[in-house]
Design a protein around this motif. Structure first.
Motif, PDB file in Angstrom:
ATOM      1  N   GLU A  70      -4.424  -3.965 -10.447  1.00  0.00           N
ATOM      2  CA  GLU A  70      -6.117  -2.894  -9.964  1.00  0.00           C
ATOM      3  C   GLU A  70      -5.393  -2.466  -8.883  1.00  0.00           C
ATOM      4  O   GLU A  70      -5.705  -1.467  -8.653  1.00  0.00           O
ATOM      5  CB  GLU A  70      -7.004  -3.298  -9.810  1.00  0.00           C
ATOM      6  CG  GLU A  70      -8.554  -3.527  -9.733  1.00  0.00           C
ATOM      7  CD  GLU A  70      -9.052  -3.929  -9.586  1.00  0.00           C
ATOM      8  OE1 GLU A  70     -10.457  -3.402  -9.131  1.00  0.00           O
ATOM      9  OE2 GLU A  70      -9.839  -4.186 -10.693  1.00  0.00           O
ATOM     10  N   GLU A  74      -5.310   1.332  -7.523  1.00  0.00           N
ATOM     11  CA  GLU A  74      -6.567   2.335  -6.490  1.00  0.00           C
ATOM     12  C   GLU A  74      -5.373   2.280  -5.600  1.00  0.00           C
ATOM     13  O   GLU A  74      -5.948   3.809  -4.646  1.00  0.00           O
ATOM     14  CB  GLU A  74      -7.142   1.108  -5.976  1.00  0.00           C
ATOM     15  CG  GLU A  74      -8.243   0.343  -7.395  1.00  0.00           C
ATOM     16  CD  GLU A  74      -9.389   1.724  -6.910  1.00  0.00           C
ATOM     17  OE1 GLU A  74      -9.508   2.857  -6.535  1.00  0.00           O
ATOM     18  OE2 GLU A  74      -9.260   2.364  -8.763  1.00  0.00           O
ATOM     19  N   SER A  78      -5.662   6.730  -4.341  1.00  0.00           N
ATOM     20  CA  SER A  78      -6.300   7.433  -3.216  1.00  0.00           C
ATOM     21  C   SER A  78      -5.101   8.136  -2.477  1.00  0.00           C
ATOM     22  O   SER A  78      -5.625   8.752  -1.788  1.00  0.00           O
ATOM     23  CB  SER A  78      -6.232   5.321  -1.928  1.00  0.00           C
ATOM     24  OG  SER A  78      -5.921   5.986  -0.793  1.00  0.00           O
TER      25      SER A  78
END
Length: 107
Positions: A70, A74, A78
């Motif tokens: 995760e 992420e 981003s």
């Protein structure tokens, strides 16, 4: 394997996940670094290099994998969002979005 694409923040989050179930000394041993190096990661004075990140991913316990993956996903998202917002030309921005969707959908 190269992990240059992993941000400094994500590298430190991976270390944090590993430290949630290990002592600094144990993690240092597993990663092949000194306890001082791990403390530097904890206090944000240094960042794990690609080799350390590679070792970290190889020692993940099953319950840590989801958290670490995760963090990595992420981190990638981003970066992609930042790239998309940097594209001034709406046509090129749309094209970039489409290319990203195609790439992910084509697993």
């Amino acid at each position: 394997m190269s992990f240059h694409w992993v941000s400094r923040e994500a590298r430190l989050k991976i270390i944090d996940v590993l430290l949630s179930s290990r002592s600094i000394k144990q993690l240092a041993s597993e990663l092949g670094v000194s306890p001082t190096a791990v403390r530097k990661y904890v206090y944000r004075r240094a960042y794990p290099d690609d080799e350390v990140i590679s070792r970290a991913l190889s020692i993940l316990a099953p319950y840590e994998k989801e958290k670490v993956y995760e963090v990595l996903v992420e981190d990638i998202l981003s970066s992609v969002k930042t790239l998309i917002t940097m594209i001034d030309d709406p046509r090129l921005r749309k094209k970039a979005r489409e290319r990203i969707v195609e790439s992910v959908a084509g697993e």
